[in-house]
Structure formats: structure tokens, C-alpha cells
Scaffold this active site. Structure first.
Site, PDB file in Angstrom:
ATOM      1  N   HIS A 163      -1.680  -1.633   5.529  1.00  0.00           N
ATOM      2  CA  HIS A 163      -1.175  -0.392   5.031  1.00  0.00           C
ATOM      3  C   HIS A 163      -2.182  -0.466   3.771  1.00  0.00           C
ATOM      4  O   HIS A 163      -2.614  -1.672   3.384  1.00  0.00           O
ATOM      5  CB  HIS A 163       0.124  -0.172   5.002  1.00  0.00           C
ATOM      6  CG  HIS A 163       0.759  -1.331   3.665  1.00  0.00           C
ATOM      7  ND1 HIS A 163       0.646  -3.111   4.453  1.00  0.00           N
ATOM      8  CD2 HIS A 163       1.272  -1.704   2.670  1.00  0.00           C
ATOM      9  CE1 HIS A 163       1.516  -3.844   3.697  1.00  0.00           C
ATOM     10  NE2 HIS A 163       1.530  -2.643   2.377  1.00  0.00           N
ATOM     11  N   GLU A 193      -2.310  -9.192   2.721  1.00  0.00           N
ATOM     12  CA  GLU A 193      -0.338  -9.826   3.132  1.00  0.00           C
ATOM     13  C   GLU A 193       0.086 -10.559   4.758  1.00  0.00           C
ATOM     14  O   GLU A 193       0.362 -11.756   4.207  1.00  0.00           O
ATOM     15  CB  GLU A 193       0.900  -8.584   2.778  1.00  0.00           C
ATOM     16  CG  GLU A 193       0.428  -7.824   2.051  1.00  0.00           C
ATOM     17  CD  GLU A 193       2.051  -6.785   1.465  1.00  0.00           C
ATOM     18  OE1 GLU A 193       2.513  -7.060  -0.082  1.00  0.00           O
ATOM     19  OE2 GLU A 193       2.082  -6.359   2.622  1.00  0.00           O
ATOM     20  N   HIS A 236       8.008  -5.905   5.123  1.00  0.00           N
ATOM     21  CA  HIS A 236       8.668  -6.094   3.130  1.00  0.00           C
ATOM     22  C   HIS A 236       8.809  -4.477   3.105  1.00  0.00           C
ATOM     23  O   HIS A 236       9.262  -4.647   1.267  1.00  0.00           O
ATOM     24  CB  HIS A 236       8.665  -7.167   2.776  1.00  0.00           C
ATOM     25  CG  HIS A 236       7.084  -6.746   2.165  1.00  0.00           C
ATOM     26  ND1 HIS A 236       6.131  -8.242   1.830  1.00  0.00           N
ATOM     27  CD2 HIS A 236       6.725  -6.497   1.907  1.00  0.00           C
ATOM     28  CE1 HIS A 236       5.468  -7.564   1.414  1.00  0.00           C
ATOM     29  NE2 HIS A 236       5.281  -6.317   1.177  1.00  0.00           N
ATOM     30  N   HIS A 254       4.878  -9.398  -5.728  1.00  0.00           N
ATOM     31  CA  HIS A 254       4.067  -8.664  -6.363  1.00  0.00           C
ATOM     32  C   HIS A 254       4.004  -7.701  -7.956  1.00  0.00           C
ATOM     33  O   HIS A 254       4.489  -6.918  -8.194  1.00  0.00           O
ATOM     34  CB  HIS A 254       4.403  -7.005  -5.644  1.00  0.00           C
ATOM     35  CG  HIS A 254       5.362  -6.653  -4.755  1.00  0.00           C
ATOM     36  ND1 HIS A 254       5.864  -7.441  -4.054  1.00  0.00           N
ATOM     37  CD2 HIS A 254       3.983  -6.167  -2.934  1.00  0.00           C
ATOM     38  CE1 HIS A 254       5.430  -7.615  -2.401  1.00  0.00           C
ATOM     39  NE2 HIS A 254       4.607  -7.005  -1.959  1.00  0.00           N
TER      40      HIS A 254
HETATM   41  C1  DHB Z   1       4.668   0.296   0.095  1.00  0.00           C
HETATM   42  C2  DHB Z   1       4.618  -1.811   1.087  1.00  0.00           C
HETATM   43  C3  DHB Z   1       4.590  -2.634   0.738  1.00  0.00           C
HETATM   44  O1  DHB Z   1       4.243  -3.665   0.740  1.00  0.00           O
HETATM   45  C4  DHB Z   1       4.629  -2.602  -1.441  1.00  0.00           C
HETATM   46  O2  DHB Z   1       4.558  -3.961  -1.319  1.00  0.00           O
HETATM   47  C5  DHB Z   1       4.735  -1.840  -2.080  1.00  0.00           C
HETATM   48  C6  DHB Z   1       4.782  -0.247  -0.835  1.00  0.00           C
HETATM   49  C7  DHB Z   1       4.743   1.247   0.761  1.00  0.00           C
HETATM   50  O3  DHB Z   1       4.426   0.928   2.545  1.00  0.00           O
HETATM   51  O4  DHB Z   1       5.071   2.160  -0.386  1.00  0.00           O
HETATM   52 FE    FE Z   2       3.938  -5.779  -0.574  1.00  0.00          FE
END
Ligand code: DHB
Ligand code: FE
Length: 284
Positions: free
Chosen positions: A193, A240, A12, A59
């Protein structure tokens, strides 16, 4: 009765939403990301779902640190795109399905899962970016959406195992709804991530590939993975991915049906700070 025809899994990344909204999808950086969803948009046109049960995470947008539900089901008639600091995304409002959502809440709570009922909630990139990836930029989203928010922002998050069992309870709930609806269940967020700390920028392609393989072929085994493994291998925001196990748990092979068909699989690095993963599984 309602039936679950398929499950959809996708990252996302908020910058993906910004790229779409600002007309940057043809840029060299973004082109390969959006290309991975060409098939999916075509496929959705053929599928014509009646309702999407969309598992996502907020978030700290709708829910501040004042109040953090582990699992929250959106029962409202509509949900507005949230302002995450740059104004709300220029996307259609999300139309809910209060009747089916209330039925699912009734069934799942009586099946011993604690859900928070949410009658008012703005939806952030966790929900709107997956809709944009799958449907592009329509005037209105093609069908009602039931938002289902999971806490993966403030520790402790729910275990993958609990998410997987919850998915099975959601499947039972949907299939006991007395209207012939074609329902899709989406699991969103991930893949690997990490947005903060010394390991910011972490991406683990091998681990993501393993996760996709096992999500397809060994979801029961995968669901037993402890949350520390996600954090160590996939980064702090990799957690996540437990949300994908809710959607996988809702597929019919978990109650003795045939294995789902993999209609589409896509993986791309990088997009913003995130590995983008995407799967479409069809029930047989
Ligand atoms: C990013 C990824 C995410 O899942 C999020 O909630 C906020 C930022 C990113 O890759 O920058
Ligand atoms: Fe996220």
C-alpha cells in the site's frame, strides 16, 4: 521454559478497526475481509496463548518526530488505546507482561541489538487492529501482550535482514525464560500500500503473493531483499512488511527445527487503501 507455539501475520488497516467499532462488519464491502479471520478467531480459542509478543509500528502516535526509536519494547504493566484524532478506539486496555519483557530486553540487548525501553506508551491501530481481527470484540483481551514497535515511518527503516536476525534473538530470549508459557509472536502491518504521492492507492497482488510464498518457504532469502524493492514494488507503506520478518525469524526452523505448518492463509484486495494479508504458522 517458555515456548513459541506459533506466529501470526496480519495487516492493520485502520478502517478495519472503524468498521468493527461502528458495527459495519456485515456490510458487503467488509464482509469478505472479516470472513478471512473466522478461522483465526476459532483457532485462537483453541490455542489459549499465555502471552503475545506483538511486533507493530507506531504511526507517529506515541512517538512523534521528536524521538524515533528503531526498535522499542514495551515493558509497562498496561498500555492504553491511543487517540489518533477520533478519540481512542473502544477496545480494552492492553495488559503487558513486564517480567517477560524485561527478560527479553536483557537477552536481546546483550545479544547486540539496540532496543529502546518504553515504560509508558499508548498503542495505536498498528497494535489494536490486529488484536481486534484475531479476537473480535471481547470485554478484555484474552492474554497479556508485549508491544514491540519498529520504525517504518521515518527513513531509514531497519533492513529486512536485521529484522530477521532480531527475530532469532527474540526466539532465544523467549525460550530462555524460566516459566512454561505458551507464547505467540505476531508480525503486523503491510501488505502492499501507498498512502501518499502520485502512486497513492498502489496495490501489487503478484508481489504480495510472492512475499507470502517466500515468507513461508524462503525467509532467509527474502530477508536479503533491500528496502528499495519494498518501496518500488509494494509502495511506500509496503515497507511495514519488514516487521513480518521479525516474527518469521522467531520460528524454530531457523535453529534447525522442522518447517512450520501453514494453518491459515488469506489475502484480500481492497480494504481501504491496502491489500490485506494474513498467515498463521505453527511450530513443529
Ligand atoms: C491505511 C493503511 C495503513 O497501514 C495505515 O497505517 C493507515 C491507513 C489505509 O489503508 O488507509
Ligand atoms: Fe500502517
Amino acid at each position: 521454559m517458555a515456548r513459541i507455539s506459533s506466529s501470526v501475520y496480519t495487516s492493520h488497516v485502520p478502517a478495519v478497526g472503524a468498521a468493527l467499532d461502528l458495527g459495519k462488519t456485515a456490510e458487503a464491502y467488509w464482509q469478505p475481509v472479516f470472513k478471512g479471520y473466522d478461522f483465526s478467531k476459532q483457532w485462537e480459542e483453541e490455542q489459549q496463548p499465555d502471552v503475545i509478543f506483538l511486533v507493530f509500528n507506531d504511526h507517529a502516535t506515541a512517538f512523534s518526530l521528536d524521538l524515533i526509536p528503531t526498535f522499542a519494547i514495551g515493558t509497562a504493566a498496561e498500555f492504553q488505546p491511543a487517540d489518533e484524532g477520533w478519540g481512542p478506539r473502544p477496545v480494552p486496555k492492553v495488559i503487558g507482561h513486564p517480567k517477560l519483557a524485561a527478560h527479553i530486553a536483557q537477552s536481546v540487548i546483550q545479544d547486540d541489538f539496540d532496543l529502546t525501553i518504553v515504560n509508558k506508551m499508548d498503542v495505536d491501530h498498528g497494535l489494536t487492529v490486529p488484536l481486534s481481527l484475531m479476537f473480535g470484540q471481547p470485554q478484555a483481551w484474552p492474554c497479556p501482550v508485549i508491544p514491540f514497535a519498529v520504525n517504518v515511518v521515518q527513513y531509514p527503516p531497519p533492513s529486512g535482514r536485521r529484522c530477521f536476525m532480531l527475530g532469532q534473538a527474540i526466539r532465544k530470549a523467549i525460550e530462555s525464560y524460566d516459566e512454561p508459557l505458551n507464547v505467540q509472536v505476531w508480525g503486523t502491518g503491510g501488505m502492499s500500500h501507498q498512502l501518499q504521492g502520485p502512486r497513492a492507492g498502489l496495490i501489487n497482488k503478484e508481489w504480495d503473493t510472492m512475499f507470502l510464498d517466500r515468507l513461508i518457504d524462503d525467509p532467509d532469502g527474502l530477508s536479503k531483499m533491500p528496502h528499495l524493492d519494498y518501496v518500488r514494488e509494494a509502495g511506500s507503506e509496503g515497507i511495514e512488511l519488514v516487521m513480518w520478518l521479525i516474527a518469521r525469524g522467531a520460528m524454530s526452523d531457523l535453529r534447525g527445527g522442522k518447517k512450520p505448518t501453514v494453518r491459515h492463509r488469506f489475502y484480500h484486495v481492497p480494504a481501504s487503501n491496502t491489500a490485506v494479508g494474513h498467515l498463521i504458522l505453527e511450530n513443529n
